[in-house]
Every structure is written in structure tokens, then in C-alpha cells.
Design a protein around this motif. Sequence first.
Motif, PDB file in Angstrom:
ATOM      1  N   ILE A  74       0.990  -1.271  -0.168  1.00 39.42           N
ATOM      2  CA  ILE A  74      -0.163  -0.096   0.145  1.00 39.42           C
ATOM      3  C   ILE A  74       0.991   1.202  -0.010  1.00 39.42           C
ATOM      4  CG2 ILE A  74      -1.830   1.313   1.286  1.00 39.42           C
ATOM      5  CD1 ILE A  74      -2.734  -1.555   2.145  1.00 39.42           C
ATOM      6  N   LEU A 174      -1.262   3.335   6.329  1.00 40.47           N
ATOM      7  CA  LEU A 174      -1.812   4.343   5.650  1.00 40.47           C
ATOM      8  C   LEU A 174      -1.314   5.682   5.811  1.00 40.47           C
ATOM      9  CD1 LEU A 174      -5.539   2.962   6.586  1.00 40.47           C
ATOM     10  CD2 LEU A 174      -4.296   2.772   4.731  1.00 40.47           C
ATOM     11  N   LYS A 178      -0.091   7.974   2.649  1.00 36.77           N
ATOM     12  CA  LYS A 178      -0.386   9.289   2.412  1.00 36.77           C
ATOM     13  C   LYS A 178       0.798  10.106   2.143  1.00 36.77           C
ATOM     14  CE  LYS A 178      -4.092  12.082   4.382  1.00 36.77           C
ATOM     15  NZ  LYS A 178      -5.297  12.138   5.398  1.00 36.77           N
ATOM     16  N   LEU A 183      -2.082   7.127  -1.446  1.00 37.27           N
ATOM     17  CA  LEU A 183      -3.501   7.027  -0.811  1.00 37.27           C
ATOM     18  C   LEU A 183      -4.153   8.241  -1.250  1.00 37.27           C
ATOM     19  CD1 LEU A 183      -4.585   4.874   1.297  1.00 37.27           C
ATOM     20  CD2 LEU A 183      -4.306   6.753   2.809  1.00 37.27           C
ATOM     21  N   ASP A 187      -9.489   6.005  -1.300  1.00 36.73           N
ATOM     22  CA  ASP A 187      -8.924   4.845  -0.763  1.00 36.73           C
ATOM     23  C   ASP A 187      -8.961   4.890   0.653  1.00 36.73           C
ATOM     24  OD1 ASP A 187      -8.818   3.474  -3.065  1.00 36.73           O
ATOM     25  OD2 ASP A 187      -6.841   4.011  -3.505  1.00 36.73           O
ATOM     26  N   GLU A 188      -8.459   6.282   0.934  1.00 39.31           N
ATOM     27  CA  GLU A 188      -8.402   6.429   2.702  1.00 39.31           C
ATOM     28  C   GLU A 188      -9.622   6.166   3.069  1.00 39.31           C
ATOM     29  OE1 GLU A 188      -6.939  10.330   3.571  1.00 39.31           O
ATOM     30  OE2 GLU A 188      -7.199  10.070   5.740  1.00 39.31           O
ATOM     31  N   HIS A 191     -10.404   2.244   3.633  1.00 37.44           N
ATOM     32  CA  HIS A 191      -9.839   1.834   4.685  1.00 37.44           C
ATOM     33  C   HIS A 191     -10.241   2.264   6.046  1.00 37.44           C
ATOM     34  CE1 HIS A 191      -6.681  -0.288   2.464  1.00 37.44           C
ATOM     35  NE2 HIS A 191      -6.309   0.971   1.475  1.00 37.44           N
TER      36      HIS A 191
END
Length: 366
Positions: A74, A174, A178, A183, A187-188, A191
Motif C-alpha cells: 500500500i 496508511l 499518504k 493514498l 482509498d483512505e 480503509h
Amino acid sequence: ELGLFKHYMQKEIFEQPQALANTLELISGGAGISPLHFGARAPEVFDGVRRVLILACGTSYHAGLVARYWIESIAKIPVTVEIASEYRYRDSVPDADSLVVVISQSGETADTLAALKHAKALGMDRTLAICNVPESAIVRETALRFITRAGPEIGVASTKAFTTQLAAFALLTLALAKLNGRLNDADEERHLTALRHLPVAVQKVLELEPEIERWAQRFASKEHALFLGRGRHWPIAMEGALKLKEVSYIHAEAYAAGELKHGPLALVDKNMPVIAIAPADELLEKLKSNLQEVRARGGELYVFADAGSEIPESEGVHILHMPEHYGMLSPVLHVIPLQLLSYHAALVKGTDVDKPRNLAKSVTVE
Ligand code: F6R
């Protein structure tokens, strides 16, 4: 203190929804992912990070292994995960652009603390502790910290500490993604929704306890067991094997399923139960062929499948269906039945589940 539970291990397994909710409180309501979850200095410490080095022991090491799959896939940052007692004594090549992450439930594990000090002595100052004890020795040594909020873990076998460590790593993944421009907002949000629902998803898995208890009855008479998983569930197979060993004293080994035919298949016969972690992900078809190899040698299969995995129950093939497939966070759900299986196998065997022989809760000696 135990309330309705018979042992701390069982209580702590069942506390996981609450422990996860507490640990993930930072993203409750509308709050998004931020480097500040890891401390005020995080923007500066994370800036320019090109690699991640994760150091830990035992169950905490397994959390690091899961994190490697998440961070590389990711955040697209290369990750190395190493057992602390190996790292501290070997000649390694230091890299000042690495973020060094140490994970420890207790924060007092001697080898993990020494590995951290070793990394710092080599000039690696970007350090983060993921720890369950705020005032511990490890936390005092790092630039950044994330305190998991599992609450005190009394059972020697780590359960709720592990799943909250995974929650911390999900946030770290994450946050790094970012910062790395990997990200997008959609998508954020996706998640975050999955993380916010994680406690409820875990709760549903805990409801499988009666079925797992029946499996444990059959299991407890075995002397050995093989755990198979692939991808981010391979470390979950390792964690399942560790739990079974430490509380039920049944010898267990974990293998990446693709390694089966490179050796361990020779062990498989009717006396060697094989536990397979079979989430409905992109690796399921590959895993199914491994399972056929086991079946063809007479090995009895215990498969933890997701709803909709379409692995048929048959002679010697027992299937337990998990409520749903949970994407990236699926390892958090798949470890729960393995914790329960070990716990119930230990009960059948009559071992001292909360204080297994020869083990200490906090390993402050080398
Ligand atoms: C296994 C277990 C141990 C610990 C290990 C590290 O159930 O509890 O393997 O995970 O001793 O301990 P911490 O996380 O306190 O550094």
C-alpha cells in the motif's frame, strides 16, 4: 476479575473488539489518517523515509511480518522484518533513511530493547515504538511512539496485544502511504471504514467459539500439527503454530503453503493434521491445490475459509466458515479462531493455559 471467563487467555481473546475500538479511537468520528497519531515529531521523522526496518520477538515479530505485506503493497516502501536477537548480534548495513519500528507488548523485552539501542548506535535515529505499556523502557528510547490500548495482558500467550499491534500497523501503513502520495481520498475513506468496523467484524468471528471447541476436542490427542498460509496470512499461520505450541504443548510448525512440496509434505500422513488459513483472496486457488496434495497423502485438513470460498467439506476435510472476507485486514480476523483453537486444545489437555510451563510474560533476560 475474570468475570464469566475461566482464564485470562479466554477473557483477553474476548476483549479484542473493545481493545481494537480503544486503539482505533484516533480515527473515530470523522477523523482521518495523520502522521500525528505517532507523535508530535512524526512529520519530521517520517519525512524522507525510504525503508522500514521492523524489530521484535515472538508474537510481536509476527505482527511485523504482516505489516511488511501491508506497507510494501500500500505505501510502496521496502520493509525488512527481523528477529531482535538476530539483528543485535549481526553485522548489518545501517541506513539513516530507514524508519526503525520496534514492537513490544511489554516494552521491556531485553532483546528488542538492545536491538533498538544497536540501531541507534549505528546512526539510525528515526525510531518508533509500538507498545502496550506507556512508561516502559522501550518507549523511553524512541523518537516516536504509538501506544496500543489493549489494556493489561495477563495471560502469558499474547492475544489482544497482537491484534492491537496489527491495528497500529494498519494506521502506520496508511500514514506512510499518504505521505508517499499513494493514498487518494477514496482509498483512505475505504480503509477507514473497514478499520472502524473491525471491532464488529471481530465480534462476529468470536461467535464461532462453540464450533472451534469441537475441533479442539479432536485435535488435543494429536502430537504434531502443520499450519499453512500464504501471503499476509503466512505470518498468521506462524502465529497459530506458536500459540498452539505454547499453551497446549502440541508440536506445531508453520509453512508458507508453496513450500509444502519442498520438504514438509514428507511428514503428512493420517496422524498429521494440517490447518489451513484460506481467506477468499487472490491466492486461494493456489492454496486449494496445496490442500489437495495434503489430502492425497491422507492428511486430515482443518480449513479456516471465508464465506463464499467454495471449498467443499468431505471425508477428512473440515471447513470452518468465517463470516466475511475482510480484505487487507483479513489477518486480524483469521488469527482469532487460531487463538481459540489453542485455548480449547489446552483446556482439553489440562495445561496451565495462563502460565504455560517454562515461559515468562516479560522476557527481560537475554
Ligand atoms: C507469545 C508471546 C511471546 C511475546 C514475546 C515478545 O504468545 O507472548 O512470544 O510476544 O516474548 O514480548 P513483547 O511483545 O512484550 O516484547
